[in-house]
Design a protein around this motif. Structure first.
Motif: not given
Length: 124
Positions: A67-68, A120-124, A71-73, A58-61
């Motif tokens: 921050q953004e 999230p911008s990091s997953s794009k 929600i990750p895909r 749950v922490g990363p979510l």
């Protein structure tokens, strides 16, 4: 003052517990309860807040959401899938009628809201 801190921690613990149940039960929203848990823990116990944030499931979510507002895909797909399952179960158990329609309509609204959140911008 100690009683207030205890109440914040108790609400955080209850919310965290419900959030963990939400991982396994389709009708309980995990993220909402985890956000409540982190907020309440931050008021009552920074150590408990840090512990919640350190949980790998749950922490990363939580951090990404804070921050953004993203929600990750994979989390979206899981959530929308569980919501769809909940809608099917609701329709099957309640049958036709206003209660079933109301619950399914609410689930659709939540699913659409979740699906339209950015990734999230990091997953794009």
């Amino acid at each position: 003052m100690a009683l207030v801190r205890i109440l914040w921690v108790a609400i955080a613990a209850l919310s965290f517990s419900i959030g963990v149940l939400g991982i396994f039960l389709p009708l309980l929203p995990t993220t909402v309860f985890m956000l409540i848990a982190v907020y309440c823990a931050s008021k009552g116990s920074p150590r408990f807040e840090a512990w919640i944030r350190s949980r790998h499931y749950v922490g990363p979510l939580l951090i990404t959401w804070e921050q953004e507002r993203a929600i990750p895909r994979p989390a979206k797909l899981t959530a929308v899938g569980m919501i769809a399952l909940s809608g099917l179960i609701t329709g099957w158990t309640l049958g036709p009628g206003w209660r079933s329609f109301s619950i399914i309509a609410l689930l659709v609204i939540v699913a659409v809201w979740l699906a339209t959140r950015p990734e999230p911008s990091s997953s794009k």
